[in-house]
Design a protein around this motif. Structure first.
Motif, short mmCIF file in Angstrom:
data_model
loop_
_atom_site.label_atom_id
_atom_site.label_comp_id
_atom_site.label_asym_id
_atom_site.label_seq_id
_atom_site.Cartn_x
_atom_site.Cartn_y
_atom_site.Cartn_z
N HIS A 241 0.85 -1.20 0.00
CA HIS A 241 0.00 0.00 0.00
C HIS A 241 0.89 1.26 0.00
CE1 HIS A 241 -3.45 2.54 1.10
NE2 HIS A 241 -2.69 3.06 2.06
N ARG B 98 -3.15 -5.41 7.36
CA ARG B 98 -1.83 -5.25 6.73
C ARG B 98 -0.89 -6.39 7.10
NH1 ARG B 98 -1.09 0.60 6.19
NH2 ARG B 98 -2.72 1.12 4.70
N THR C 253 -2.73 -0.39 -3.70
CA THR C 253 -3.25 0.18 -2.46
C THR C 253 -4.24 -0.78 -1.82
OG1 THR C 253 -5.15 1.31 -3.40
CG2 THR C 253 -3.03 2.51 -3.43
N ASP C 254 -4.51 -0.53 -0.56
CA ASP C 254 -5.50 -1.31 0.17
C ASP C 254 -6.89 -0.72 0.03
OD1 ASP C 254 -3.53 -3.02 1.02
OD2 ASP C 254 -3.21 -1.99 2.92
N GLU C 255 -7.07 0.21 -0.88
CA GLU C 255 -8.38 0.85 -1.06
C GLU C 255 -9.26 -0.02 -1.94
OE1 GLU C 255 -7.52 4.70 -2.64
OE2 GLU C 255 -6.32 5.25 -0.89
#
Length: 155
Positions: A47, A91, A106-108
């Motif tokens: 991320h 994470r 990304t972690d979006e």
């Protein structure tokens, strides 16, 4: 300038001291800077790579950066405390579940409306806490800092 924000900006530059020094330079005496950065280098992940971060900060290191530039710290706290356990867990699990050769991302991701509404409520509750207290942990660090000196008012 009377007020400068650097919201999740400082972690993107190679020389963070040069950036905080520039913020210091452009502020008038008595001017305020609001700065936020991602916390906890242990949470470094794809991320951060995808977002082109150069670093995450430990609390003492960011304090030293801001105070070392000459700022007077008015508030210094973690933020995003209430979602910290879930985000940190996510994470850390991803670190072991996603192959290292996978391209950074990304972690979006899209969330259902009810989850977004719940998260807005959680962040609102945390905002109320931050008005009274510094938070003991969180995903980000926040510094509200003043350039010492009397503010001069221009006619």
């Amino acid at each position: 300038m009377d007020f400068v924000t650097a919201l999740d900006l400082i972690e993107h530059v190679h020389d963070d001291h040069a950036l905080t020094s520039e913020i210091w330079r452009i502020l008038r005496p008595g001017g305020i800077a609001l700065m936020t950065v991602p916390a906890h280098p242990v949470l470094w992940s794809a991320h951060d790579v995808a977002l082109q971060h150069k670093r995450r900060y430990e609390k003492p290191a960011f304090r030293a950066l801001v105070a070392g530039t000459g700022f007077e710290l008015l508030r210094y706290s973690y933020m995003m405390m209430l979602i910290y356990p879930a985000a940190a867990g996510f994470r850390l699990v991803k670190r072991f579940a996603v192959p290292r050769e996978a391209p950074p991302h990304t972690d979006e991701f899209p969330l259902p409306r009810w989850v977004n509404a719940t998260l807005r409520t959680v962040v609102g509750a945390e905002t109320a806490l931050l008005r009274r207290w510094n938070l003991p942990c969180g995903l980000s660090l926040m510094a509200v800092a003043r350039k010492p000196g009397q503010r001069t008012i221009q006619p």
